[in-house]
Design a protein around this motif. Structure first.
Motif, short mmCIF file in Angstrom:
data_model
loop_
_atom_site.label_atom_id
_atom_site.label_comp_id
_atom_site.label_asym_id
_atom_site.label_seq_id
_atom_site.Cartn_x
_atom_site.Cartn_y
_atom_site.Cartn_z
N VAL A 51 0.84 -1.20 0.00
CA VAL A 51 0.00 0.00 0.00
C VAL A 51 0.87 1.25 0.00
CG1 VAL A 51 -1.66 1.35 1.36
CG2 VAL A 51 -1.96 -1.13 1.12
N LEU A 52 1.93 1.24 0.80
CA LEU A 52 2.85 2.38 0.85
C LEU A 52 3.51 2.59 -0.51
CD1 LEU A 52 4.44 4.56 2.39
CD2 LEU A 52 6.10 2.77 3.01
N SER A 53 3.96 1.51 -1.14
CA SER A 53 4.60 1.61 -2.45
C SER A 53 3.65 2.21 -3.48
CB SER A 53 5.07 0.23 -2.91
OG SER A 53 5.65 0.28 -4.19
N GLU A 54 2.40 1.78 -3.45
CA GLU A 54 1.39 2.34 -4.37
C GLU A 54 1.17 3.82 -4.10
OE1 GLU A 54 -1.84 -0.21 -3.42
OE2 GLU A 54 -1.24 -1.80 -4.82
N ALA A 55 1.15 4.19 -2.84
CA ALA A 55 0.93 5.59 -2.48
C ALA A 55 2.11 6.46 -2.90
CB ALA A 55 0.70 5.72 -0.97
N ILE A 56 3.32 5.93 -2.81
CA ILE A 56 4.51 6.66 -3.24
C ILE A 56 4.43 6.96 -4.74
CG2 ILE A 56 7.01 6.48 -3.62
CD1 ILE A 56 7.15 4.96 -0.93
N LEU A 57 4.03 5.97 -5.53
CA LEU A 57 3.93 6.19 -6.97
C LEU A 57 2.83 7.21 -7.30
CD1 LEU A 57 4.91 5.50 -9.80
CD2 LEU A 57 3.28 3.61 -9.84
N ASN A 58 1.75 7.18 -6.55
CA ASN A 58 0.70 8.18 -6.76
C ASN A 58 1.20 9.58 -6.42
OD1 ASN A 58 -1.26 6.38 -7.66
ND2 ASN A 58 -1.98 5.93 -5.59
N HIS A 59 2.01 9.67 -5.38
CA HIS A 59 2.53 10.97 -4.95
C HIS A 59 3.67 11.45 -5.84
CE1 HIS A 59 3.29 14.17 -2.00
NE2 HIS A 59 4.58 13.95 -2.21
N ILE A 60 4.44 10.49 -6.37
CA ILE A 60 5.61 10.81 -7.21
C ILE A 60 5.44 10.10 -8.54
CG2 ILE A 60 8.14 10.86 -7.35
CD1 ILE A 60 8.22 10.43 -4.32
N PRO A 61 4.67 10.63 -9.46
CA PRO A 61 4.52 9.98 -10.77
C PRO A 61 5.86 9.85 -11.48
CG PRO A 61 2.91 11.75 -10.47
CD PRO A 61 3.89 11.87 -9.35
N TYR A 72 12.04 -8.81 0.52
CA TYR A 72 10.93 -8.70 -0.41
C TYR A 72 11.15 -7.54 -1.38
CZ TYR A 72 8.16 -12.03 2.32
OH TYR A 72 7.71 -13.16 2.95
N CYS A 73 10.79 -7.79 -2.63
CA CYS A 73 10.96 -6.81 -3.70
C CYS A 73 9.83 -5.78 -3.68
CB CYS A 73 10.99 -7.54 -5.05
SG CYS A 73 10.84 -6.49 -6.50
N PHE A 74 10.21 -4.50 -3.82
CA PHE A 74 9.23 -3.42 -3.98
C PHE A 74 9.70 -2.54 -5.13
CE2 PHE A 74 8.57 -4.92 0.27
CZ PHE A 74 7.19 -4.88 0.43
N ASP A 75 9.28 -2.93 -6.32
CA ASP A 75 9.59 -2.16 -7.53
C ASP A 75 8.46 -1.13 -7.69
OD1 ASP A 75 10.00 -1.13 -10.05
OD2 ASP A 75 10.46 -3.05 -10.99
N THR A 76 8.63 -0.01 -7.04
CA THR A 76 7.56 1.00 -6.98
C THR A 76 7.23 1.56 -8.36
OG1 THR A 76 8.09 1.58 -4.69
CG2 THR A 76 6.94 3.24 -6.00
N SER A 77 8.22 1.79 -9.19
CA SER A 77 7.97 2.38 -10.50
C SER A 77 7.04 1.54 -11.34
CB SER A 77 9.30 2.58 -11.25
OG SER A 77 10.15 3.46 -10.56
N ASN A 78 7.15 0.21 -11.21
CA ASN A 78 6.35 -0.70 -12.03
C ASN A 78 5.28 -1.45 -11.24
OD1 ASN A 78 7.84 -0.55 -14.74
ND2 ASN A 78 9.51 -0.97 -13.31
#
Length: 259
Positions: free
Chosen positions: A128-138, A209-215
């Motif tokens: 959820v945090l990773s998704e929120a980061i991408l929303n905040h930082i396109p 665990y992998c968190f590839d936020t960009s993708n």
């Protein structure tokens, strides 16, 4: 899945350069996630190879002759385990990846952002945090640089994979979770990836665990690992110093293709 990687970095200078030293971390190693069938790094001058503090392969190349352009090329064939769930295991104490670095600090706004999205330290909430980061930082190319910190990217609200990784790492470390920066390559079917890739990994429940936020990818089944560190500066593919040379320009070409 076998992949062929071709990574070329071209430098050009407005004046003659000389007495340069290049530090190169562009060599993947075999592990449970991937098998390196062949790999070569071509660079002018004399080179020697050793391992850094994070067990990454580290090539040092020195060139004494004057030059006005230089090409560094890494290429090879790597097979990855398509069913991988966890990140690459390491003998390094995970607590090392709690160390603060200049690029992975949090300001007050980032700390509040992390606490709001991660009420409990679980992988579910980190996604959820990773998704929120991408929303905040396109994802916006060419608006940040290697000097951009996590705080800068968060405030500017735009960035690339390097910035997403730094922000994710900074927030996880603030939450008390070891987090590391991974450089490598990403296989995207039917296209060639136009830059080397980066993603974050977080140590949770005795596994990385992998968190590839960009993708928005949370398992590394399309990723090739090259180097691991605390932030970009620990794993930078190429760093160097030189005498003279005037103004430097650089461009790179990366192909990751199934073979």
């Amino acid at each position: 899945m076998k992949l062929m990687i071709n990574h070329q970095t071209h430098y050009q200078y407005t004046d003659l350069a000389c007495n340069s030293i290049q530090y190169i971390k562009m060599t993947p190693t075999s592990n449970l996630h991937q098998k390196v069938y062949s790999w070569d790094v071509s660079v002018p001058g004399q080179k020697c190879t050793k391992y850094d503090a994070f067990n990454n392969i580290w090539i040092t190349s020195s060139q004494r002759q004057p030059y006005q352009q230089m090409t560094i090329m890494a290429q090879g064939i790597v097979e990855i385990n398509h069913d991988t769930v966890y990140g690459v295991e390491s003998l390094i104490n995970p607590n090392l990846f709690l160390q603060p670095t200049a690029n992975t600090l949090c300001n007050t706004e980032m700390k509040e952002f992390a606490k709001r999205h991660v009420p409990c330290l679980t992988r579910k909430y980190l996604i959820v945090l990773s998704e929120a980061i991408l929303n905040h930082i396109p994802y916006v190319a060419d608006q940040t640089s290697v000097l951009t910190s996590a705080i800068d990217a968060f405030q500017n609200q735009q960035g690339v994979c390097q910035d997403h990784s730094h922000v994710m790492i900074a927030m996880c470390k603030y939450l008390g979770l070891p987090a590391r920066y991974v450089s490598g390559y990403l296989f995207v079917p039917n296209t060639s990836h136009l830059a080397s890739h980066a993603w974050a990994e977080v140590f949770l429940e005795n596994a990385w665990y992998c968190f590839d936020t960009s993708n928005q990818l949370f398992s590394p089944n399309s990723h090739i690992y090259v180097a691991i560190g605390r932030d970009y500066w620990d794993v930078a593919p190429i760093r160097g110093i030189r005498e003279r040379g005037g103004v430097e320009s650089m461009h790179s070409i990366v192909q990751v293709l199934a073979c």
